[in-house]
Enzyme design. Structure first.
Site, PDB file in Angstrom:
ATOM      1  N   HIS A  79       0.836  -1.194   0.000  1.00  0.00           N
ATOM      2  CA  HIS A  79       0.000   0.000   0.000  1.00  0.00           C
ATOM      3  C   HIS A  79       0.876   1.250   0.000  1.00  0.00           C
ATOM      4  O   HIS A  79       1.898   1.267   0.692  1.00  0.00           O
ATOM      5  CB  HIS A  79      -0.889   0.031   1.248  1.00  0.00           C
ATOM      6  N   ASP A 129      27.057   0.526  -6.221  1.00  0.00           N
ATOM      7  CA  ASP A 129      27.198   1.367  -7.407  1.00  0.00           C
ATOM      8  C   ASP A 129      28.312   2.389  -7.242  1.00  0.00           C
ATOM      9  O   ASP A 129      29.109   2.610  -8.157  1.00  0.00           O
ATOM     10  CB  ASP A 129      25.877   2.083  -7.702  1.00  0.00           C
TER      11      ASP A 129
END
Length: 158
Positions: A79, A129
């Site tokens: 949700h 990264d």
């Protein structure tokens, strides 16, 4: 299909209906551990690595917070939530490893376990990264829910 809450009577996917649940204070804390290796850990100065892409931990924390807020966009049955707070801590735990703790809080009708797990994951992916130019041998080793409070069932794992 057993007790899966995201499957309807026709064995089709569904989003759980939380409309009858009460609003309560809820929190969840997730932990991720990551092997960086000595080559990367040696790059630390004042508990931070500064690369050409910027400060690694600070950037990873911001990425984790963004991921918490976007969890319902990437996990189909989650949700959308109005997040009250996110706190992410990254700690060097030894000569080769770090630990990421992501704690999420809301006042709502559904828990924030997925948000905490997503935040910790995004933190580690951002670190990967930003550090891959130094060494590609990093490993995201474990992402686990440590604690969940405020719903039907409270959970505390070590």
């Amino acid at each position: 299909m057993g007790n899966f809450s995201h499957i309807n009577e026709q064995n089709q996917p569904k989003m759980v209906d939380v409309s009858d649940k009460k609003i309560t204070k809820r929190s969840a804390t997730a932990r991720a551990t990551m092997f960086l290796g000595e080559t990367i850990i040696k790059e630390f100065s004042n508990e931070e690595i500064i690369t050409k892409k910027g400060p690694v931990f600070q950037t990873a924390i911001v990425a984790g917070i963004q991921a918490v807020k976007k969890t319902s966009d990437i996990i189909p049955m989650c949700h959308p939530l109005l997040i009250s707070g996110v706190n992410i801590d990254i700690t060097v735990i030894d000569a080769t490893h770090i630990e990421v703790l992501c704690k999420v809080r809301i006042e709502g009708k559904t828990g924030v376990e997925m948000e905490a797990l997503t935040g910790a994951s995004a933190c580690c992916l951002t670190i990967y990264d930003m550090c891959k130019a130094i060494d590609h041998n990093m490993v995201i080793k474990e992402i686990t829910l440590l604690e969940k409070t405020g719903g039907k069932t409270d959970i505390k794992n070590d």
